[in-house]
Design a protein around this motif. Structure first.
Motif: not given
Length: 205
Positions: A43-55
């Motif tokens: 039962n694996l949860v993959v969390t990506q943050t943030p949804a938007k990134e600027k550089a």
């Protein structure tokens, strides 16, 4: 008549025996079922943050991706993949925890897999790095879990002391100002004519 009487009894005995056998088989099946369920599914949860990134061009960007699996504290046998999607399609950046881009030392996994951190780092970003980045994890049982993605936008580097951007902003403001003045003149011209005519008539009188 006796043999006829004994046949139904025999039938009942057979039927009863069959039922007992079915019940016994059901009990065996139920007791054996937990053995069939092991090992437990991940039962694996993959969390990506943030949804938007600027550089800005030339900056270093870290795209965060964290894994959480309460049943399986050991995460080192997972396979991590990162890929990017843009108007050109999909491009694989990292497979099996290793960068696969040829002659590329700018993009690599910066996190610690054993702690569930599989973040991606991009050095010296360029405008070609824009797109949506996805963190994908393959479990030992073959199941694939993918994060929701992080949209990366790259701003072009400014020219000499930011003059290029400043000039662009100034031109925009001036153009907007000139447009406003033109509108005012168009609106006010008839009224000005009336005033001038009134002034002339008064001066004649």
């Amino acid at each position: 008549s006796c043999p006829l009487l004994s046949l139904p009894g025999t039938d009942v005995g057979v039927t009863g025996g069959g039922a007992n056998k079915e019940n016994a088989a059901a009990v065996i099946h139920v007791t054996a079922q937990p053995l069939l369920l092991t090992p437990e599914p991940w039962n694996l949860v993959v969390t990506q943050t943030p949804a938007k990134e600027k550089a800005k061009e030339g900056a270093t960007v870290v795209l965060n991706c964290h894994l959480n699996s309460p049943q399986h504290p050991s995460l080192t046998d997972l396979m991590v993949k990162w890929y990017k999607e843009d108007e050109k399609g999909q491009m694989d950046l990292l497979e099996k925890n290793v960068t696969i881009l040829p002659n590329n030392s700018r993009i690599f996994m910066s996190g610690n897999l054993s702690q569930g951190d599989v973040s991606l780092i991009i050095l010296n970003v360029t405008t070609s790095d824009h797109g949506v980045y996805f963190c994908e994890v393959t479990l030992p049982d073959g199941k694939v879990v993918t994060g929701d993605g992080t949209k990366l936008r790259i701003r072009r580097a400014l020219g000499l002391f930011g003059i290029e951007e400043s000039i662009g902003t100034i031109i925009g403001v001036v153009a907007a100002g000139i447009g406003g003045i033109v509108v005012l003149l168009v609106v006010l011209t008839p009224q000005l004519r009336k005033c001038i005519l009134c002034m002339r008539q008064e001066s004649r009188q």
